[in-house]
Design a protein around this motif. Structure first.
Motif, short mmCIF file in Angstrom:
data_model
loop_
_atom_site.label_atom_id
_atom_site.label_comp_id
_atom_site.label_asym_id
_atom_site.label_seq_id
_atom_site.Cartn_x
_atom_site.Cartn_y
_atom_site.Cartn_z
N GLN A 1 53.67 40.19 32.23
CA GLN A 1 53.30 39.50 33.47
C GLN A 1 54.04 40.13 34.64
OE1 GLN A 1 50.91 37.34 33.31
NE2 GLN A 1 50.82 36.70 35.44
N GLN B 1 51.22 34.94 39.59
CA GLN B 1 51.46 33.68 38.89
C GLN B 1 50.53 33.49 37.70
OE1 GLN B 1 49.91 29.86 40.11
NE2 GLN B 1 52.00 29.12 40.45
N GLN B 2 49.24 33.73 37.90
CA GLN B 2 48.28 33.45 36.82
C GLN B 2 47.10 34.42 36.91
OE1 GLN B 2 46.08 29.58 37.58
NE2 GLN B 2 47.77 29.23 39.01
N LEU C 1 49.58 34.76 31.25
CA LEU C 1 49.50 33.51 31.97
C LEU C 1 48.04 33.30 32.38
CD1 LEU C 1 52.77 33.74 34.07
CD2 LEU C 1 52.27 32.08 32.28
N ASN D 1 44.72 31.27 33.88
CA ASN D 1 44.51 30.46 35.07
C ASN D 1 44.12 29.02 34.71
OD1 ASN D 1 41.45 30.13 35.28
ND2 ASN D 1 41.61 32.36 35.18
N TYR E 1 48.60 25.74 34.81
CA TYR E 1 48.10 26.98 34.21
C TYR E 1 48.83 27.15 32.88
CZ TYR E 1 52.30 29.06 36.36
OH TYR E 1 53.58 29.36 36.74
N TYR F 1 50.75 29.42 29.67
CA TYR F 1 51.46 30.60 29.15
C TYR F 1 51.15 30.78 27.67
CZ TYR F 1 55.32 33.28 27.17
OH TYR F 1 56.06 34.19 26.47
#
Length: 303
Positions: A71, A76-77, A104, A106, A286, A288
């Motif tokens: 990542q 973030q996503q 990650l 969404n 979201y 992980y």
């Protein structure tokens, strides 16, 4: 009929078609745009389904000759963007591409929850289209008290775009706490922000006192769906004057009525989460996912 799935190196992807998929899809967030990925990833491939009906970015690195998904900083996503696709039809291709990874997904990739060992992450948002009157009616009492305190300090907000300043101050304040971010990450991100600013997709706002002393500064990204609170920093003096409350309230006020979400970008940290919840933000989680498809012997070394 099974979808056609291709995994293409970034330079072989049709950037226009990729970005059209991101723009047209409800869950197409700014992090998945072609230029964003190309600036922030060491290397990346894209999973392309049925001529860009759906896409998924696969940022990767290599260690000991083994490719793995990671990542990147300031993303973030990612996850699957576009038309509905069955997860299992994608994952066999992804596991073949990289046998180890951290992803990650969404906020719309709900199907992932039911099929994978998944961990929810907090992301708090406000619907700006409701208008400032409605949104501010959901502000918590202590936030309203802090905003009244800020009003007495004669604070002002500047709309000058000062990307380098915003990033530099953020780095100075948080580098010791955020050791996962390298100097190169900040350099890359600044280059990306300069590029986005040309298309009206990056802006800064700063708060000053009546003497022109900087108390808080925020850097925000913007697309056709959201305003993203990428980084904001408050000085010690600004903290005592509630400058960050004032900063975020002013940005929410500025864009209220627009068909946008204000995305606070987190957070699982209890203090940060509590602060954003004071604005009446709701959680839009979201997901992980960590996987390990390495040979059995290597799994003992790297879980």
């Amino acid at each position: 009929m099974k979808p056609e799935i291709k995994i293409l190196a970034a330079h072989k992807i049709d950037g226009s078609k990729w970005d059209a998929c991101i723009s047209n899809a409800e869950n197409g967030l700014i992090y998945s745009r072609y230029d964003y990925l190309s600036n922030m990833c060491d290397q990346w491939h894209g999973m392309v389904i049925d001529d860009y009906a759906a896409v998924m970015a696969l940022p990767w690195r290599k260690k000991f000759g083994i490719r793995y998904i990671y990542q990147p900083s300031f993303i973030q996503q990612l996850g699957i963007v576009g038309s509905d696709i069955k997860i299992e039809e994608l994952f066999s291709s992804m596991y073949s591409f990289a046998s180890y990874g951290d992803l990650l997904f969404n906020y719309t990739n709900q199907e992932v929850i039911h099929q994978l060992n998944i961990e929810n992450r907090v992301n708090l948002v406000i619907d700006l289209s409701a208008g400032y009157y409605i949104n501010s009616s959901h502000y918590k009492k202590d936030l309203l008290a802090n905003l009244r305190k800020a009003e007495k300090e004669a604070l002002s907000i500047s709309i000058d775009n000062e990307i380098a300043l915003a990033i530099s101050i953020y780095k100075d304040h948080y580098q010791q706490r955020m050791k996962n971010l390298s100097d190169n990450d900040y350099t890359r991100f600044q280059s990306l922000c300069v590029l986005l600013e040309k298309d009206g997709m990056c802006f800064t706002r700063k708060v000053q006192n009546e003497k022109g002393v900087l108390l808080a500064i925020g850097l925000f990204l913007k697309d056709e769906k959201r305003i993203y609170n990428l980084m904001n920093t408050t000085t010690d003096d600004g903290r005592s004057k509630e400058a960050n409350h004032f900063l975020l309230d002013e940005v929410i006020k500025e864009f209220s009525g627009a068909e946008l979400l204000f995305d606070f970008e987190g957070s699982d940290l209890p203090g940060v989460k509590s602060f954003y919840e004071k604005f009446g933000a709701i959680n839009q989680p979201y997901f992980y996912y960590h996987y390990n498809k390495l040979p059995k012997l290597l799994r003992l070394i790297k879980p």
